[in-house]
Enzyme design. Structure first.
Site, PDB file in Angstrom:
ATOM      1  N   LYS A   1     -84.543  37.859  49.370  1.00  0.00           N
ATOM      2  CA  LYS A   1     -84.424  36.559  48.686  1.00  0.00           C
ATOM      3  C   LYS A   1     -82.959  36.276  48.366  1.00  0.00           C
ATOM      4  O   LYS A   1     -82.225  37.189  47.953  1.00  0.00           O
ATOM      5  CB  LYS A   1     -85.262  36.624  47.399  1.00  0.00           C
ATOM      6  CG  LYS A   1     -85.408  35.321  46.639  1.00  0.00           C
ATOM      7  CD  LYS A   1     -86.342  35.505  45.446  1.00  0.00           C
ATOM      8  CE  LYS A   1     -86.584  34.249  44.662  1.00  0.00           C
ATOM      9  NZ  LYS A   1     -87.544  34.433  43.556  1.00  0.00           N
TER      10      LYS A   1
ATOM     11  N   SER B   1     -91.255  31.172  43.473  1.00  0.00           N
ATOM     12  CA  SER B   1     -90.044  30.759  44.135  1.00  0.00           C
ATOM     13  C   SER B   1     -89.660  31.630  45.324  1.00  0.00           C
ATOM     14  O   SER B   1     -88.810  31.235  46.120  1.00  0.00           O
ATOM     15  CB  SER B   1     -88.892  30.751  43.143  1.00  0.00           C
ATOM     16  OG  SER B   1     -88.671  32.061  42.646  1.00  0.00           O
TER      17      SER B   1
ATOM     18  N   SER C   1     -93.156  34.563  40.564  1.00  0.00           N
ATOM     19  CA  SER C   1     -92.516  34.203  41.829  1.00  0.00           C
ATOM     20  C   SER C   1     -92.634  35.200  42.971  1.00  0.00           C
ATOM     21  O   SER C   1     -92.269  34.868  44.099  1.00  0.00           O
ATOM     22  CB  SER C   1     -91.039  33.911  41.597  1.00  0.00           C
ATOM     23  OG  SER C   1     -90.903  32.594  41.150  1.00  0.00           O
TER      24      SER C   1
HETATM   25  N1  GLN Z   1     -92.897  29.169  38.816  1.00  0.00           N
HETATM   26  C1  GLN Z   1     -92.343  29.730  37.633  1.00  0.00           C
HETATM   27  C2  GLN Z   1     -91.182  28.899  37.172  1.00  0.00           C
HETATM   28  O1  GLN Z   1     -90.866  27.954  37.822  1.00  0.00           O
HETATM   29  C3  GLN Z   1     -91.933  31.149  37.891  1.00  0.00           C
HETATM   30  C4  GLN Z   1     -90.635  31.292  38.576  1.00  0.00           C
HETATM   31  C5  GLN Z   1     -90.247  32.709  38.849  1.00  0.00           C
HETATM   32  O2  GLN Z   1     -91.037  33.640  38.667  1.00  0.00           O
HETATM   33  N2  GLN Z   1     -89.006  32.900  39.255  1.00  0.00           N
HETATM   34  O3  GLN Z   1     -90.578  29.183  36.173  1.00  0.00           O
END
Ligand code: GLN
Length: 486
Positions: A80, A155, A179
């Protein structure tokens, strides 16, 4: 011979050491496959062809000289783009960091470099890991390999899509509120959110530091366990790391010990809004595990409904602080604009106004607000107290059970564009994953239907949550599930 589809970390190692193929040969096939398929999928932001080939050649040399190599040597993985690899681009999916080259490698990358892992490239993500669909990337969309009109989740959508479309054997993501697990569920692969403090956060571009953890994504639970074992443990650059020791049980769980575990089913995770297909799929998993003679118990986690609002105060507060470093003095987008700026405001307008997307701005503004004088007690401090209640729910539950089983997401992978203009609907995607981050626990997302089935059905995941540092319990149950479910 091998096919990219069937290549796991384990089978790669077996084939490599039996000299059925060379690391270089497989690496080249991966790049050919990426170049052919990634125009459609959009999993990668940048490729590391030269570096990957060099590592593969080193691995092949070691093998030709009959030197022992580790189980991860030459394994092609996708990383990532918020995890730093020295001398490679690191954008965190943000236009504000376009062109930024990492000056050092993250703690996890240093560990994997020692294992001679091959890094294929950096994968797409929601800007600074903020989102659930990868649509918030400053660069391009990533599509779900099972249905190109749908999102891969987020994400870490790029890493999950890369693994699911056989553009990498495994990947690394980061999980602040879901994420790693949510995109793994949407793409039909396995994803582990590691215990807070088990894996170094050094060199992870911080989103919300009290919640962030790096975690592995792969095709099997066994592969995830192998990658986790390699990245676990501390370094000198993460003061919150507990330097835990993880033993053989991660890789070779005993059936006897797994059968002695009790699995809890929390009523709050099966609301009437849960997608029917997901409900049915998770019921099927419970039946499969009962077939293994694992015991189940109904439990309750009463403060679950406060997790989402609590997270959307604590997380943006930390985001507003972490993102302050991208002020345009450091990490300048266009050096010339910085030098020609008339005042600080112009620098900020250029760096943040033009460099940050809507979601990043929304969270910085919200976070600054909840931390501001007069509101701190009402919002931020209150949320911290609620966080404790949520953690205590889990403490109570773990007096009665060893593992907790839930769905990963309330819905199937949604369509591109479906939720992007309604942040609240988007935030709801993470209602089953966020409590785990607030409590710092480990949790794994495992596909219910065989990820390779290819009958057009969309993937569904289930989640196993464990006690702090008990990844062995959830990965153990997962490994046995995998044996019986296939
Ligand atoms: N979808 C969640 C957010 O937007 C989690 C994001 C993540 O785990 N980086 O905060």
């Amino acid at each position: 011979m091998y096919s990219l589809k069937n290549l796991t970390i384990k089978s790669f190692h077996e084939g490599l050491t039996a000299k059925k193929f060379s690391a270089l040969e497989v690496t080249r096939v991966f790049f050919d496959h990426i170049k052919e398929t990634d125009k459609k999928i959009g999993a990668y932001l940048s490729l590391n062809e030269e570096g990957a080939i060099k590592t593969a050649e080193r691995v092949d040399l070691a093998i030709s000289q009959n030197e022992p190599v580790g189980a991860l040597a030459g394994v092609p993985i996708a990383v990532k783009d918020n995890i730093l690899i020295k001398a490679l681009p690191a954008t965190a999916g943000s236009k504000s960091l376009e062109g930024h080259i990492a000056s050092y490698s993250a703690g996890v990358i240093q560990k994997l470099k020692k294992e001679l892992v091959t890094f294929l490239g950096k994968t797409n993500l929601d800007e600074f890991a903020m989102g659930s669909s990868t649509e918030n990337s400053g660069f391009h969309l990533t599509r779900n390999p099972h249905d190109l009109d749908r999102v891969p989740g987020g994400s870490s959508g790029g890493s999950a899509a890369a693994v699911a479309s056989h553009q990498a054997v495994a990947g690394l993501g980061s999980d602040t509120g879901g994420s790693v697990r949510q995109p793994a569920a949407f793409c039909g692969v396995v994803g582990l959110k590691t215990t807070y403090g088990s894996v170094s956060r050094s060199g992870l571009i911080a989103m919300a530091s009290s919640l962030d953890q790096i975690g592995p994504i792969a095709k099997t639970v066994e592969d995830v366990a192998m990658l986790f074992r390699a990245i676990a443990g501390g370094d000198d650059y993460d003061a919150t790391n507990s330097n835990p020791e993880y033993g053989e049980e991660l890789l070779n769980p005993s059936l006897e010990k797994i059968r002695a575990l009790t699995v809890g089913i929390p009523s709050e995770y099966f609301p009437k809004e849960l997608d029917e297909e997901i409900g049915k799929a998770v019921d099927g998993v419970v039946m499969d595990l009962q077939g293994l003679k694992i015991n189940f118990k109904k439990i309750t986690l009463p403060h679950t409904k406060y997790a989402l609002p609590c997270y959307y105060i604590i997380m943006p507060a930390e985001v507003s602080s972490n993102l302050a470093r991208f002020d345009g003095i450091r990490y300048s987008r266009i050096e010339e604009k910085r030098l020609n700026a008339k005042n600080l405001r112009e620098i900020y307008t250029h760096q943040k106004g033009e460099g940050f997307g809507t979601e990043a701005k929304r969270r910085v503004i919200l976070g600054t607000f909840v931390l501001s004088s007069g509101y701190y007690d009402a919002y931020y401090q209150k949320a911290q107290q609620v966080r404790t209640l949520i953690k205590q729910d889990f403490d109570e539950a773990f007096k009665k059970v060893d593992v907790i089983l839930t769905p990963v997401t309330p819905t199937l992978p949604f369509r591109i564009g479906e939720k992007i203009s309604d942040p609240y609907q988007m935030y709801l995607s993470d209602i089953f994953t966020i409590p785990v981050n607030l409590a710092g626990l480990p949790a794994v997302s495992i596909p219910v239907n065989d990820w390779n089935k290819g009958d057009g059905s969309l993937p569904v995941g289930f989640q196993l949550i464990g006690r702090h540092f008990r990844e062995a319990d959830i990965l153990g149950v997962g490994q046995y599930y995998e044996k019986i479910a296939k």
